[in-house]
Design an enzyme around this catalytic site. Sequence first.
Site, PDB file in Angstrom:
ATOM      1  CG  HIS A  31      20.314 -13.358  10.527  1.00 30.30           C
ATOM      2  ND1 HIS A  31      20.964 -12.159  10.355  1.00 30.30           N
ATOM      3  CD2 HIS A  31      19.002 -13.052  10.648  1.00 30.30           C
ATOM      4  CE1 HIS A  31      20.079 -11.167  10.374  1.00 30.30           C
ATOM      5  NE2 HIS A  31      18.893 -11.693  10.572  1.00 30.30           N
TER       6      HIS A  31
ATOM      7  CD1 TRP B 244       2.124 -17.151   4.454  1.00 38.11           C
ATOM      8  CD2 TRP B 244       2.891 -19.218   4.045  1.00 38.11           C
ATOM      9  NE1 TRP B 244       1.321 -17.721   3.492  1.00 38.11           N
ATOM     10  CE2 TRP B 244       1.759 -18.987   3.227  1.00 38.11           C
ATOM     11  CE3 TRP B 244       3.538 -20.454   3.955  1.00 38.11           C
ATOM     12  CZ2 TRP B 244       1.273 -19.953   2.339  1.00 38.11           C
ATOM     13  CZ3 TRP B 244       3.053 -21.421   3.080  1.00 38.11           C
ATOM     14  CH2 TRP B 244       1.931 -21.161   2.282  1.00 38.11           C
TER      15      TRP B 244
ATOM     16  CB  THR C 269       1.455  -8.386  22.032  1.00 37.74           C
ATOM     17  OG1 THR C 269       1.270  -8.580  20.609  1.00 37.74           O
ATOM     18  CG2 THR C 269       0.277  -7.636  22.594  1.00 37.74           C
TER      19      THR C 269
END
Length: 364
Positions: free
Chosen positions: A73, A197, A222
């Site tokens: 951000h 990515w 997870t």
Amino acid sequence: MAFSILASLVSVLVVLQAASGAITRKATCPDGNTVTNEACCFLFPILEDIQANLFNGGECGSEAHESLRLTFHDAIGFSPALTAQGQFGGGGADGSVITFASIETAYAANAGIEDIVAEQAQFVAKYNVSAGDFVQFAGAVGLSNCPGAPQLDFVIGRPAATAASPDGLVPEPFDNVTSILARFNDAGGFDPQHVVWLLSSHSVAAAELVDPSIPGAPFDSTPGLFDTQFFIETQLTGTLWPGTANNQGEVESPLLGEIRLQSDFLLARDNRTACEWQSFANDLSRQQTLFKAAMSTLATIGQDTSTLTDCSDVIPVPAAPVGTPHFPAGLTNADVDQACTTAAFPTLSTDPGPATSVAPVPTA
Ligand code: HEM
Ligand SMILES: *[C@@H]1O[C@H](CO)[C@@H](O)[C@H](O)[C@H]1NC(C)=O
Ligand SMILES: *[C@@H]1O[C@H](CO)[C@@H](O)[C@H](O)[C@H]1NC(C)=O
Ligand SMILES: *[C@@H]1O[C@H](CO)[C@@H](O)[C@H](O)[C@H]1NC(C)=O
């Protein structure tokens, strides 16, 4: 363009080494730590402090997740397109999210960052470190607490921010793929595969505000591990709302307790990104390498890299990966929304037992 990001990463590090060669000494710091460049020694006391007092003793918990989100951000607040129109385009990875917190935390797309910004601001005030350096340091250190993560690169020397980033530069989960890809390309020259990515970050992520009825709902099963489960589980057919239905930016997920962003759902299925997304479903080592390369670019958006100093060896080495790529109990290859048209989804095993619910990530 995958090549150019990796190539630019290598050349940045080579240039940094050459430029600082004269003053670089393999150093033993006052506290006994050794580093390639003694200019990095001041980071060890900060590292120890944030591991104990920000990350609750080195956890991959909510503060580590929020700190990783904050690297994004802060950095994405940079727009050569706005500059070309004669407006201020923001300073990128400059710490403006902390320095001008009262302005930037009020932006809708920054909802939820105010707590981590306030916590990090205390460390920036306590140490002689720029806010831009600290935001990226905290993100890299926090991620190092997540087993399976790559050890991110880290550089210092970002000057103080001069102004808040303008509003409208942080992508929203209800944005369409074309506008998301355009925004990343504008900010950092990222191509569609680089966006995939970077979204490896959502492997260690949860949401507080997308559906406030289920605070801490994780994006995969997870959230304490950097692994391939996010890329597997976002490709499964959505069948349920984990909390309330039809929140803006949310779509149905495949698992009780798990939340799915509309943007992740769309990127997993769009023909510009789907094959790259699928490629990470059972290849953690590729995911680690490419996420690390893209994060290096993200962490220096808007900065003159020739003035920065490499302190990557201060970042702790993360623990080894845990587990292998699998479908959650009750789900199989038959539940995959096949989107990549040139390769089949990998065949994976299914966790034993009946379908279970994913637990929320505890907030501090
Ligand atoms: C298409 C671009 C992206 C969109 C639309 C997006 C959107 C979101 C949203 C809506 C949340 C949940 C916020 C909440 O309700 O608490 C979130 C969480 C998160 N995002 Fe992203 N994100 C994007 C890209 C990224 C990138 C590039 C990174 C980092 C490199 C990142 C890191 C994270 C992390 C770590 C969290 C979890 C925060 C926590 O658990 O507290 N995101 N993201
Ligand atoms: C703070 O750090 C800068 C380099 O980033 C250095 O030039 C300066 O001397 C430091 N100040 C103090 C009080 O340590
Ligand atoms: C994507 O979103 C942008 C910005 O809101 C809008 O201008 C554009 O028309 C949208 N494109 C599609 C294909 O929906
Ligand atoms: C992706 O799909 C769109 C329409 O759904 C099509 O116009 C476009 O040519 C496709 N692009 C690729 C690279 O396959």
